[in-house]
Write an enzyme that holds these catalytic residues in place. Structure first.
Site, PDB file in Angstrom:
ATOM      1  N   VAL B 104       0.825  -1.211   0.000  1.00  0.00           N
ATOM      2  CA  VAL B 104       0.000   0.000   0.000  1.00  0.00           C
ATOM      3  C   VAL B 104       0.859   1.261   0.000  1.00  0.00           C
ATOM      4  CG1 VAL B 104      -1.920  -1.195   1.093  1.00  0.00           C
ATOM      5  CG2 VAL B 104      -0.262  -0.013   2.548  1.00  0.00           C
ATOM      6  N   LYS B 105       2.116   1.137   0.394  1.00  0.00           N
ATOM      7  CA  LYS B 105       3.061   2.266   0.415  1.00  0.00           C
ATOM      8  C   LYS B 105       2.442   3.536   0.978  1.00  0.00           C
ATOM      9  CE  LYS B 105       6.173   0.266  -2.940  1.00  0.00           C
ATOM     10  NZ  LYS B 105       5.389  -0.769  -3.646  1.00  0.00           N
ATOM     11  N   ARG B 106       1.762   3.392   2.116  1.00  0.00           N
ATOM     12  CA  ARG B 106       1.166   4.548   2.764  1.00  0.00           C
ATOM     13  C   ARG B 106       2.208   5.255   3.628  1.00  0.00           C
ATOM     14  NH1 ARG B 106      -2.209   3.194  -0.923  1.00  0.00           N
ATOM     15  NH2 ARG B 106      -4.396   2.900  -0.406  1.00  0.00           N
TER      16      ARG B 106
END
Lengths: 308, 308
Positions: B104-106
């Site tokens: 998700v690379k949040r």
């Protein structure tokens, strides 16, 4: 879309974006109660409360402001139901002719960034059809991947006449941990700012670029330098109000033409009814409290710009 | 969850994660056709095709592998319908006892990162209830905000016994633009790696930390150095296969114990049926082609580790 944003800022005289970052703790008891009695204390119930809360604030402020910035994380934590309300909020704000900045802070390697750009600004191809998903006007983007993570967003901006704000210097206390590291005597955020200026030249609107930057109000001295490094980039300035940024700090983010920056306030506006200053409105009139907070913010910024 | 991941890697003998990053172009014609004739060439139709495609691949590979990594961008571009399939895929993989890494690379400032951590790893409070939203086992996280953007994820990892992989050195060609900039003679990614090691000490599993790192297979020399800087961090290694990383490049990412790294392949496995090498399976047996590709990848990595 950058032209529309600039025109709306000029028309309203308010370089302000309202951050629609709802927390359940900001929502007045009666709104929560009504939603929970209809849907239970469930994700659906929370989503309904957020929607009613947002709608009231939008209805009370849309004529005063050019733009809103829903923070998708606040919706994503309620799963699919929350994201449905994110979408409903985007759609409703667009009906009200507001510019919608999706605060999504996405970013990845090229092919994946292309999917994010499609999700938030573009159209996805399904068979013979091209269909929009979330369809915001602008999105915020994380630069850690470098140019090939950014380029798909820029491509979509050109195609759809939409825009992005690239994180350059964020408003949080530990933003310096990596962003301020010195490279040949200059901090990393200046290099990122230079890249933003370079990417921005590829897609210029009338006076500003489709590629803007995020620079926190909490770092006014850095804002001053970045303003010069990226003269054609609109700067989205978070950190005003609840995070400690003041009107006087903001002047450095604007150009001589009084344009070039748009200041975000989230909690300070959407939860205004919880502040002593706006307590007279009472929880029932939380929308009116938000309206008063927008007017006060507009005045604070206008004064600061006059006095510079 | 890191203990479960390690145990499953040992049991399967496969330090492999299958990237469930479906593009419509990877999906065989008959699967697309069936979904479109049921739901039309719509977001629902696309989502149904992706779901049937994922399910077939999972059913054909789950017994060979420890983990899957759905890339949320590929679902997000189909809006709410796409995200429903993301959730369905996460749930189905968990039923199959696979470890699910949400790619998700949040990342954001503290309070917003807390919402992302809740969305993907934690539980949100609604009235008296605590409810999971997407409920992956691990999530990937962007470090650009520094410690206060990471801490909420670490807090959630401790509470829920889940994990994160922090982007340190990404696999894309322009990752060096910012990540390789030299600070006092050392590249930025090394400083990020040091922080990962530091954050990781706060939440150790039995032999590895709940805080891992992403380091691209395309940069084996950097992997060698980062392996030493972060001895207790599991390294998630993207870039194998389609992006150019080879088995021999991977040895540097592993510790002496043969553990410490898990290698992702997405297109190379899920679209194996489109490769000449697996053409014999035909489009009908795309799941079996994926199974063969997993076995080949397992052998490639095992050989490389034997020969080091």
């Amino acid at each position: 879309m950058i032209n529309k944003l600039v025109a709306k800022i000029q028309k309203t005289g308010a370089p302000i974006v309202v951050g629609l970052d709802p927390m359940l703790s900001y929502i007045p008891g009666p709104v929560l109660k009504k939603a929970f009695s209809a849907y239970g204390e469930t994700l659906e119930g929370a989503a309904e409360a957020i929607w009613q809360f947002n709608k009231e604030i939008i209805d009370n402020t849309y004529d005063l402001i050019p733009a809103v910035k829903p923070q998708i994380a606040m919706y994503e934590q309620f799963g699919i139901e929350g994201l449905k309300v994110f979408q409903k909020t985007v759609d409703y704000c667009k009906e009200k002719d507001l510019v919608v900045i999706g605060d999504v802070k996405r970013g990845d390697i090229g092919s994946t960034s292309a999917a994010y750009a499609t999700a938030h600004l573009g159209k996805v191809t399904v068979g013979e059809n091209r269909i929009s998903a979330f369809n915001e006007d602008f999105a915020t983007v994380n630069p850690y991947f470098g140019s090939d993570g950014l380029k798909p967003f820029i491509k979509t901006c050109k195609e759809e006449k939409k825009g992005i704000f690239v994180l350059v210097k964020t408003s949080n206390p530990s933003s310096g941990e990596f962003q301020d590291r010195l490279i040949d005597g200059r901090p990393l955020y200046e290099y990122v700012g230079e890249k933003v200026a370079e990417w921005g030249m590829e897609c210029m609107g009338e006076s500003y670029s489709y590629v803007g930057a995020v620079v926190g109000a909490t770092y006014p001295e850095m804002g001053k330098i970045l303003r010069k490094i990226m003269p054609k980039a609109y700067i989205l300035v978070p950190g005003y109000g609840a995070q400690g940024g003041k009107g006087a700090d903001l002047v450095h983010f604007f150009n001589e033409d009084g344009l070039g920056a748009i200041v975000n306030s989230s909690r300070g506006i959407i939860a205004a009814w919880q502040q002593e200053k706006y307590a007279e409105f009472g929880e029932k009139n939380f929308g009116a409290a938000s309206r008063a907070a927008v007017m006060d913010m507009k005045e604070d910024i206008a004064k600061a710009l006059e006095n510079r």
